[in-house]
Enzyme design. Structure first.
Site, PDB file in Angstrom:
ATOM      1  N   LYS A   1      23.626  -2.324  48.985  1.00 27.22           N
ATOM      2  CA  LYS A   1      23.141  -2.837  50.031  1.00 27.22           C
ATOM      3  C   LYS A   1      24.821  -3.175  51.057  1.00 27.22           C
ATOM      4  O   LYS A   1      24.960  -2.701  52.113  1.00 27.22           O
ATOM      5  CB  LYS A   1      22.911  -4.396  50.158  1.00 27.22           C
ATOM      6  CG  LYS A   1      21.179  -4.312  49.638  1.00 27.22           C
ATOM      7  CD  LYS A   1      20.644  -5.579  49.227  1.00 27.22           C
ATOM      8  CE  LYS A   1      21.613  -6.520  48.290  1.00 27.22           C
ATOM      9  NZ  LYS A   1      21.739  -6.197  46.989  1.00 27.22           N
TER      10      LYS A   1
ATOM     11  N   ARG B   1      16.045 -13.869  50.670  1.00 23.83           N
ATOM     12  CA  ARG B   1      15.891 -13.673  49.549  1.00 23.83           C
ATOM     13  C   ARG B   1      14.488 -14.297  48.787  1.00 23.83           C
ATOM     14  O   ARG B   1      14.133 -14.108  47.712  1.00 23.83           O
ATOM     15  CB  ARG B   1      16.803 -13.851  48.417  1.00 23.83           C
ATOM     16  CG  ARG B   1      17.967 -12.922  48.019  1.00 23.83           C
ATOM     17  CD  ARG B   1      18.879 -13.677  47.304  1.00 23.83           C
ATOM     18  NE  ARG B   1      19.796 -12.834  46.280  1.00 23.83           N
ATOM     19  CZ  ARG B   1      20.889 -12.129  46.771  1.00 23.83           C
ATOM     20  NH1 ARG B   1      21.381 -12.152  48.093  1.00 23.83           N
ATOM     21  NH2 ARG B   1      21.570 -11.562  45.841  1.00 23.83           N
TER      22      ARG B   1
ATOM     23  N   ARG C   1      19.923 -11.988  37.627  1.00 19.40           N
ATOM     24  CA  ARG C   1      20.038 -11.695  39.070  1.00 19.40           C
ATOM     25  C   ARG C   1      18.868 -10.871  39.388  1.00 19.40           C
ATOM     26  O   ARG C   1      17.953 -11.000  40.255  1.00 19.40           O
ATOM     27  CB  ARG C   1      21.264 -11.159  39.622  1.00 19.40           C
ATOM     28  CG  ARG C   1      22.186 -12.162  39.698  1.00 19.40           C
ATOM     29  CD  ARG C   1      23.828 -11.913  39.602  1.00 19.40           C
ATOM     30  NE  ARG C   1      24.005 -10.652  40.588  1.00 19.40           N
ATOM     31  CZ  ARG C   1      25.142 -10.286  40.644  1.00 19.40           C
ATOM     32  NH1 ARG C   1      25.848 -10.060  39.643  1.00 19.40           N
ATOM     33  NH2 ARG C   1      25.351  -9.132  41.511  1.00 19.40           N
TER      34      ARG C   1
ATOM     35  N   ARG D   1      33.808  -9.677  40.771  1.00 18.00           N
ATOM     36  CA  ARG D   1      33.265 -11.059  40.662  1.00 18.00           C
ATOM     37  C   ARG D   1      33.033 -11.537  39.352  1.00 18.00           C
ATOM     38  O   ARG D   1      32.706 -10.786  38.237  1.00 18.00           O
ATOM     39  CB  ARG D   1      32.003 -10.652  41.587  1.00 18.00           C
ATOM     40  CG  ARG D   1      32.251 -10.403  43.130  1.00 18.00           C
ATOM     41  CD  ARG D   1      30.980 -10.062  43.697  1.00 18.00           C
ATOM     42  NE  ARG D   1      29.745 -10.572  43.208  1.00 18.00           N
ATOM     43  CZ  ARG D   1      28.621 -10.357  43.664  1.00 18.00           C
ATOM     44  NH1 ARG D   1      28.459  -9.449  44.759  1.00 18.00           N
ATOM     45  NH2 ARG D   1      27.424 -10.894  43.622  1.00 18.00           N
TER      46      ARG D   1
ATOM     47  N   ARG E   1      31.807  -2.787  39.554  1.00 27.66           N
ATOM     48  CA  ARG E   1      32.258  -2.711  40.816  1.00 27.66           C
ATOM     49  C   ARG E   1      33.388  -3.739  41.004  1.00 27.66           C
ATOM     50  O   ARG E   1      33.501  -4.729  40.186  1.00 27.66           O
ATOM     51  CB  ARG E   1      31.037  -3.661  41.479  1.00 27.66           C
ATOM     52  CG  ARG E   1      31.545  -4.295  42.766  1.00 27.66           C
ATOM     53  CD  ARG E   1      30.041  -4.622  43.580  1.00 27.66           C
ATOM     54  NE  ARG E   1      29.357  -5.826  43.025  1.00 27.66           N
ATOM     55  CZ  ARG E   1      28.067  -6.265  43.572  1.00 27.66           C
ATOM     56  NH1 ARG E   1      27.607  -5.545  44.520  1.00 27.66           N
ATOM     57  NH2 ARG E   1      27.491  -7.127  42.910  1.00 27.66           N
TER      58      ARG E   1
HETATM   59  P1  ADP Z   1      24.546  -8.749  45.207  1.00 22.59           P
HETATM   60  O1  ADP Z   1      25.388  -8.216  46.109  1.00 22.59           O
HETATM   61  O2  ADP Z   1      24.808  -8.468  43.779  1.00 22.59           O
HETATM   62  O3  ADP Z   1      23.064  -8.385  45.747  1.00 22.59           O
HETATM   63  P2  ADP Z   1      24.957 -11.334  46.407  1.00 22.59           P
HETATM   64  O4  ADP Z   1      26.411 -11.105  46.774  1.00 22.59           O
HETATM   65  O5  ADP Z   1      24.271 -10.850  47.802  1.00 22.59           O
HETATM   66  O6  ADP Z   1      24.536 -10.422  45.382  1.00 22.59           O
HETATM   67  O7  ADP Z   1      24.808 -12.603  45.873  1.00 22.59           O
HETATM   68  C1  ADP Z   1      25.512 -13.286  44.745  1.00 22.59           C
HETATM   69  C2  ADP Z   1      24.747 -14.539  44.390  1.00 22.59           C
HETATM   70  O8  ADP Z   1      24.904 -15.363  45.769  1.00 22.59           O
HETATM   71  C3  ADP Z   1      23.583 -14.634  44.121  1.00 22.59           C
HETATM   72  O9  ADP Z   1      23.260 -14.168  42.695  1.00 22.59           O
HETATM   73  C4  ADP Z   1      22.977 -16.182  44.456  1.00 22.59           C
HETATM   74  O10 ADP Z   1      23.534 -16.880  43.592  1.00 22.59           O
HETATM   75  C5  ADP Z   1      23.651 -16.209  45.599  1.00 22.59           C
HETATM   76  N1  ADP Z   1      23.034 -15.702  47.071  1.00 22.59           N
HETATM   77  C6  ADP Z   1      23.552 -15.024  47.852  1.00 22.59           C
HETATM   78  N2  ADP Z   1      22.481 -14.898  48.708  1.00 22.59           N
HETATM   79  C7  ADP Z   1      21.532 -15.757  48.691  1.00 22.59           C
HETATM   80  C8  ADP Z   1      20.252 -16.104  49.214  1.00 22.59           C
HETATM   81  N3  ADP Z   1      20.051 -15.412  50.323  1.00 22.59           N
HETATM   82  N4  ADP Z   1      19.633 -17.081  48.634  1.00 22.59           N
HETATM   83  C9  ADP Z   1      20.174 -17.726  47.528  1.00 22.59           C
HETATM   84  N5  ADP Z   1      21.069 -17.629  46.959  1.00 22.59           N
HETATM   85  C10 ADP Z   1      21.978 -16.365  47.679  1.00 22.59           C
HETATM   86  P1  ADP Z   2      24.870  -4.604  46.450  1.00 18.25           P
HETATM   87  O1  ADP Z   2      25.341  -5.130  47.811  1.00 18.25           O
HETATM   88  O2  ADP Z   2      23.307  -4.181  46.684  1.00 18.25           O
HETATM   89  O3  ADP Z   2      25.121  -5.452  45.496  1.00 18.25           O
HETATM   90  P2  ADP Z   2      26.957  -2.612  46.322  1.00 18.25           P
HETATM   91  O4  ADP Z   2      26.974  -1.938  47.751  1.00 18.25           O
HETATM   92  O5  ADP Z   2      28.103  -3.493  46.398  1.00 18.25           O
HETATM   93  O6  ADP Z   2      25.697  -3.253  46.192  1.00 18.25           O
HETATM   94  O7  ADP Z   2      27.175  -1.451  45.296  1.00 18.25           O
HETATM   95  C1  ADP Z   2      27.262  -1.801  43.827  1.00 18.25           C
HETATM   96  C2  ADP Z   2      28.418  -0.815  43.249  1.00 18.25           C
HETATM   97  O8  ADP Z   2      27.823   0.460  43.058  1.00 18.25           O
HETATM   98  C3  ADP Z   2      29.617  -0.515  44.298  1.00 18.25           C
HETATM   99  O9  ADP Z   2      30.855  -0.427  43.121  1.00 18.25           O
HETATM  100  C4  ADP Z   2      29.461   0.444  44.927  1.00 18.25           C
HETATM  101  O10 ADP Z   2      30.770   1.367  45.179  1.00 18.25           O
HETATM  102  C5  ADP Z   2      28.633   1.406  43.864  1.00 18.25           C
HETATM  103  N1  ADP Z   2      27.747   2.042  44.816  1.00 18.25           N
HETATM  104  C6  ADP Z   2      27.019   1.777  45.825  1.00 18.25           C
HETATM  105  N2  ADP Z   2      26.145   2.626  46.327  1.00 18.25           N
HETATM  106  C7  ADP Z   2      26.219   3.694  45.233  1.00 18.25           C
HETATM  107  C8  ADP Z   2      25.874   4.962  45.223  1.00 18.25           C
HETATM  108  N3  ADP Z   2      24.783   5.636  46.030  1.00 18.25           N
HETATM  109  N4  ADP Z   2      25.927   6.085  44.170  1.00 18.25           N
HETATM  110  C9  ADP Z   2      26.799   5.493  43.034  1.00 18.25           C
HETATM  111  N5  ADP Z   2      27.413   3.998  43.271  1.00 18.25           N
HETATM  112  C10 ADP Z   2      27.211   3.399  44.125  1.00 18.25           C
END
Ligand code: ADP
Ligand code: ADP
Ligand code: ZN
Length: 215
Positions: free
Chosen positions: A13, A88, A172, A161, A127
């Site tokens: 994302k 979410r 998660r 992170r 990551r």
């Molecule tokens: P990822 O990129 O791995 O999907 P995020 O950075 O979006 O994770 O979120 C990290 C953490 O922040 C989540 O595990 C949760 O604890 C909190 N968080 C983020 N967005 C939300 C949301 N919309 N509602 C509730 N908790 C959230």
């Molecule tokens: P999210 O925001 O959904 O948690 P991220 O965009 O942070 O996910 O991606 C998670 C990790 O995977 C990052 O280190 C990113 O560089 C890598 N990544 C993202 N998209 C791809 C892809 N299509 N193929 C391989 N690795 C990816």
């Protein structure tokens, strides 16, 4: 154009949101990034969120919906946004409808990144980001051109992170399956959900999203 990028942790994302920012001048609204900033700054929101985030559990709905509304008010009415990591839960989806309606905004697309769960752990544990400019990297899938130096800003201040470890990722993912996936039908009923295969390369996923947005 306001869109939601939906998908489990590690689906891509953030990666795709920053491409859309560059290509379309949209603004990424990531509740995860906002909450991490609040934790770092030690604000009231940060204090409420810190332990939950470290455990991989969701932060209360009213906390995140509040910060999303505040952020939207900082933007112009014609500025398209990408919601990344929000909503979410069903309650958040309901709040988002109210937040958008109050500002005369409307969701145009919900893009669901469909990914294979086994690949997610590898994506998450590899990551890291540039602590100076926020550019995202991966140990295997996206290394900087020059080892240890950010491609974008030239600094060497990378960070990981605390919640990007295998155990927390499992929690998660469970949260995603239990609380976030069930909101898809709300948007399916409106005919705005588009499934995109998230397992291709970053460029392929970007192309697929572009194809959806130009519909
Ligand atoms: P990822 O990129 O791995 O999907 P995020 O950075 O979006 O994770 O979120 C990290 C953490 O922040 C989540 O595990 C949760 O604890 C909190 N968080 C983020 N967005 C939300 C949301 N919309 N509602 C509730 N908790 C959230
Ligand atoms: P999210 O925001 O959904 O948690 P991220 O965009 O942070 O996910 O991606 C998670 C990790 O995977 C990052 O280190 C990113 O560089 C890598 N990544 C993202 N998209 C791809 C892809 N299509 N193929 C391989 N690795 C990816
Ligand atoms: Zn950088």
């Amino acid at each position: 154009m306001d869109i939601i990028l939906l998908g489990p942790p590690g689906a891509g994302k953030g990666t795709q949101a920053s491409r859309l920012e560059e290509e379309h001048g949209m603004v990424q609204l990531s509740t995860g990034d906002m909450l991490r900033a609040a934790v770092k700054a030690g604000t009231e929101v940060g204090l409420k969120a810190k332990a939950l985030m470290e455990a991989g559990e969701l932060v209360p709905d009213e906390v995140v919906s509040g910060i999303i509304g505040d952020k939207l008010d900082e933007l112009g009415p014609d500025q398209g946004v990408i919601f990344d990591g929000y909503p979410r839960t069903a309650a958040q989806a309901e709040s988002l409808d109210e937040i958008l309606a109050a500002r005369n905004r409307k969701l145009s697309h919900v893009i669901e990144l469909v990914v294979d769960e086994d690949a997610l752990v590898e994506r998450i544990v590899g990551r890291y980001t540039c602590g100076s400019c926020g550019e995202g990297y991966h140990d295997t899938f996206k290394k900087p051109a020059k080892e240890g130096v950010c491609d974008v800003c030239g600094k060497s201040d990378f960070k990981r992170r605390p919640d990007d470890n295998e155990e927390t990722v499992r929690t998660r993912m469970k949260e995603y399956r239990a609380k976030t996936e069930p909101i898809l039908p709300i948007y399916e009923k409106r005919g705005i959900v588009h499934k995109v295969n998230g397992m291709g390369s970053m460029a392929e996923v970007n192309d697929a999203i572009e194809a959806v947005l130009s519909l």
